[in-house]
Motif scaffolding. Sequence first.
Motif, mmCIF file in Angstrom:
data_model
loop_
_atom_site.group_PDB
_atom_site.id
_atom_site.type_symbol
_atom_site.label_atom_id
_atom_site.label_comp_id
_atom_site.label_asym_id
_atom_site.label_seq_id
_atom_site.Cartn_x
_atom_site.Cartn_y
_atom_site.Cartn_z
ATOM 1 N N LYS A 151 24.053 42.234 42.102
ATOM 2 C CA LYS A 151 25.158 43.518 43.139
ATOM 3 C C LYS A 151 25.543 43.413 42.591
ATOM 4 N N ASN A 152 26.472 43.129 41.469
ATOM 5 C CA ASN A 152 27.680 43.828 40.857
ATOM 6 C C ASN A 152 28.734 43.168 41.910
ATOM 7 N N ILE A 153 28.786 41.833 42.412
ATOM 8 C CA ILE A 153 29.239 41.537 42.963
ATOM 9 C C ILE A 153 31.260 40.156 42.487
ATOM 10 N N LEU A 154 31.900 40.464 42.161
ATOM 11 C CA LEU A 154 32.653 39.764 41.156
ATOM 12 C C LEU A 154 33.707 38.674 43.084
ATOM 13 N N THR A 155 32.669 38.002 42.291
ATOM 14 C CA THR A 155 34.030 36.159 43.240
ATOM 15 C C THR A 155 35.098 35.828 42.701
ATOM 16 N N ALA A 156 36.099 35.146 42.440
ATOM 17 C CA ALA A 156 36.557 34.041 42.526
ATOM 18 C C ALA A 156 37.814 32.890 42.916
ATOM 19 N N TYR A 157 37.467 31.769 42.467
ATOM 20 C CA TYR A 157 37.797 30.598 43.211
ATOM 21 C C TYR A 157 39.647 30.530 42.322
ATOM 22 N N ALA A 158 40.139 29.133 43.042
ATOM 23 C CA ALA A 158 41.168 28.649 41.930
ATOM 24 C C ALA A 158 41.568 27.834 42.643
ATOM 25 N N LYS A 159 42.017 26.358 41.866
ATOM 26 C CA LYS A 159 41.804 25.256 41.873
ATOM 27 C C LYS A 159 43.050 24.451 42.291
ATOM 28 N N LYS A 160 43.993 25.942 42.215
ATOM 29 C CA LYS A 160 45.233 25.785 42.283
ATOM 30 C C LYS A 160 46.167 26.603 43.407
ATOM 31 N N PRO A 161 47.445 26.766 43.783
ATOM 32 C CA PRO A 161 48.234 27.622 44.700
ATOM 33 C C PRO A 161 48.347 28.749 42.880
ATOM 34 N N LEU A 162 48.117 30.370 43.478
ATOM 35 C CA LEU A 162 48.422 30.361 42.026
ATOM 36 C C LEU A 162 49.887 31.096 42.351
ATOM 37 N N GLN A 163 50.226 31.245 40.898
ATOM 38 C CA GLN A 163 51.986 31.487 41.301
ATOM 39 C C GLN A 163 52.229 32.682 40.663
ATOM 40 N N LEU A 164 53.378 33.733 40.876
ATOM 41 C CA LEU A 164 53.596 34.920 40.328
ATOM 42 C C LEU A 164 54.732 35.457 40.616
ATOM 43 N N LYS A 165 55.536 35.547 39.076
ATOM 44 C CA LYS A 165 56.560 36.239 39.981
ATOM 45 C C LYS A 165 56.878 37.182 39.426
ATOM 46 N N HIS A 166 57.666 37.982 40.599
ATOM 47 C CA HIS A 166 57.453 39.424 40.852
ATOM 48 C C HIS A 166 59.055 40.105 39.819
ATOM 49 N N GLU A 176 48.688 30.596 47.843
ATOM 50 C CA GLU A 176 46.664 29.825 47.726
ATOM 51 C C GLU A 176 45.716 30.848 48.495
ATOM 52 N N LEU A 177 45.490 31.423 46.919
ATOM 53 C CA LEU A 177 44.039 31.868 47.564
ATOM 54 C C LEU A 177 42.958 31.596 48.391
ATOM 55 N N GLU A 178 42.313 31.503 49.087
ATOM 56 C CA GLU A 178 40.827 31.419 50.226
ATOM 57 C C GLU A 178 39.821 31.898 49.872
ATOM 58 N N SER A 179 39.868 33.084 49.274
ATOM 59 C CA SER A 179 38.786 33.778 48.344
ATOM 60 C C SER A 179 39.165 35.055 48.304
ATOM 61 N N PHE A 180 37.907 35.539 47.589
ATOM 62 C CA PHE A 180 38.380 36.781 47.109
ATOM 63 C C PHE A 180 36.797 37.513 46.345
ATOM 64 N N VAL A 181 36.752 38.730 46.739
ATOM 65 C CA VAL A 181 35.382 39.159 47.066
ATOM 66 C C VAL A 181 35.587 40.444 46.175
ATOM 67 N N ARG A 182 34.657 40.457 45.139
ATOM 68 C CA ARG A 182 34.757 42.976 45.156
ATOM 69 C C ARG A 182 33.641 43.121 44.960
ATOM 70 N N ASN A 183 33.066 43.664 46.225
ATOM 71 C CA ASN A 183 31.795 44.134 45.998
ATOM 72 C C ASN A 183 31.899 45.649 45.827
ATOM 73 N N LYS A 184 31.392 46.033 44.888
ATOM 74 C CA LYS A 184 31.144 47.669 44.876
ATOM 75 C C LYS A 184 32.727 47.857 44.493
ATOM 76 N N ASN A 185 32.741 48.750 45.562
ATOM 77 C CA ASN A 185 33.789 49.671 45.990
ATOM 78 C C ASN A 185 35.156 48.990 46.741
ATOM 79 N N THR A 186 34.721 47.835 47.820
ATOM 80 C CA THR A 186 34.994 47.110 48.236
ATOM 81 C C THR A 186 35.658 45.804 48.108
ATOM 82 N N VAL A 187 37.111 45.427 48.371
ATOM 83 C CA VAL A 187 37.614 44.803 47.718
ATOM 84 C C VAL A 187 37.807 43.932 48.845
ATOM 85 N N THR A 188 37.470 42.446 49.120
ATOM 86 C CA THR A 188 38.600 42.035 50.673
ATOM 87 C C THR A 188 39.505 40.781 49.672
#
Length: 406
Positions: A151-166, A176-188
């Motif tokens: 189905k060309n779907i990428l799902t991501a999970y995180a066991k701990k909060p992501l730490q980003l330094k900008h 704190e990632l709750e959900s991440f889904v890339r479905n073809k040309n749509t990303v949520t």
Amino acid sequence: MKNRFLFVCLFVTSICLAQITIKGKVYQVNEPLEGVAVYLNNTMLGATTNTDGEFSIPVKEGQYDLIISYLGFKKINYALNTTEYNKPLIFNLEETYDLLDEITIKKVIYDEDWQYNLTAFKQDFIGITELSEKCILLNPHVLYFDFNTNKNILTAYAKKPLQLKHKGLGYLITYELESFVRNKNTVTYLGYSRYQELKGGKRKQKKWKKNRLKAFNGSVIHFYKAVLNNSFTEDGFIVNQFKRVLNPERPTDTVIKKAKELVRLSSTKINFYTDIKRPKSALDSAMVVLKKIQLPKFIDYLYKSKLSKDDIITFKNEAFYLSFKDNLSIVYTKEKEELRYITRNAFSKKREPLPQTSSLIPLEKNIFLDRNGILINPLATFYEGYWSYEKFGNSLPLDYITDSNF
């Protein structure tokens, strides 16, 4: 076909003028919990509980998502309305057993596939803009990926909060990632974020201030705030209205599916480069159909230009609502597109940068917009064009204030 992107970050925040202090305690089975993160989602406002489980956060009056988060316990998302606050808040956390964490995450193999998915995740979550290049994911190994090849779907999970330094905007961000889904040309993606200022000298502070203003200018939040202030034309926004209809030149999905099946079952050797002007068989007709797959599925018809404030929002029952028909095309004339935006696709041709153009597609009617330019339900819209190109790496905390007091 146009690429569509839906980027969602859960937040509900409204900031007014008066300031109060929110106090409370966090317990677990009547025992105070120390070190619990308590913060207002997508802002720089937050605290950590002390040895007595107490927290105190000075905030401006308004409505917020108050997040209470502690590893190993169920997260609490508390709808805080300061006008109803009259006594300290009490929260009791419950332990959680994360089946994904215990069974799946432990089996992660950090191989080439994981690295490939990580690269895709960072491009779709952080982005590929000039600013996003300065946003560094400090703990990528907390991520687990599941890719469905069929189905060309990428799902991501995180066991701990992501730490980003900008380093470009001067923030340390906990997400704190709750959900991440890339479905073809749509990303949520859904999650909760807390911003903290990085330390830096005058030179860095000046650079961060400049970059933050650049990130704000032309952004979704800038547009909504400018519409509420009726200054969006002065600020450089041109708003047009368009209707999206099915392309009559492109076959329907049902017809395309039948054509593919006919070609698949055919025992005849097929030359896909043959120019068929007059089909003589069902197979010829199927080939004609399949050659039209590349045509855009929809066509946009612009029917109204240079909208006014009253064309975009209405005020009723003491609240503002997005209340326009069809869709909006929004052109920001004070900044040109980045070269990376022009060449972001493999088949993109280089051209001269144009003013930044985005599409606002409503998914509901009468979308509630608070007085500070924030959608109470961000799931009610999605964006195409330049706003879909600017992802998390171009985001600012909702309590960011420019020198012009937006």
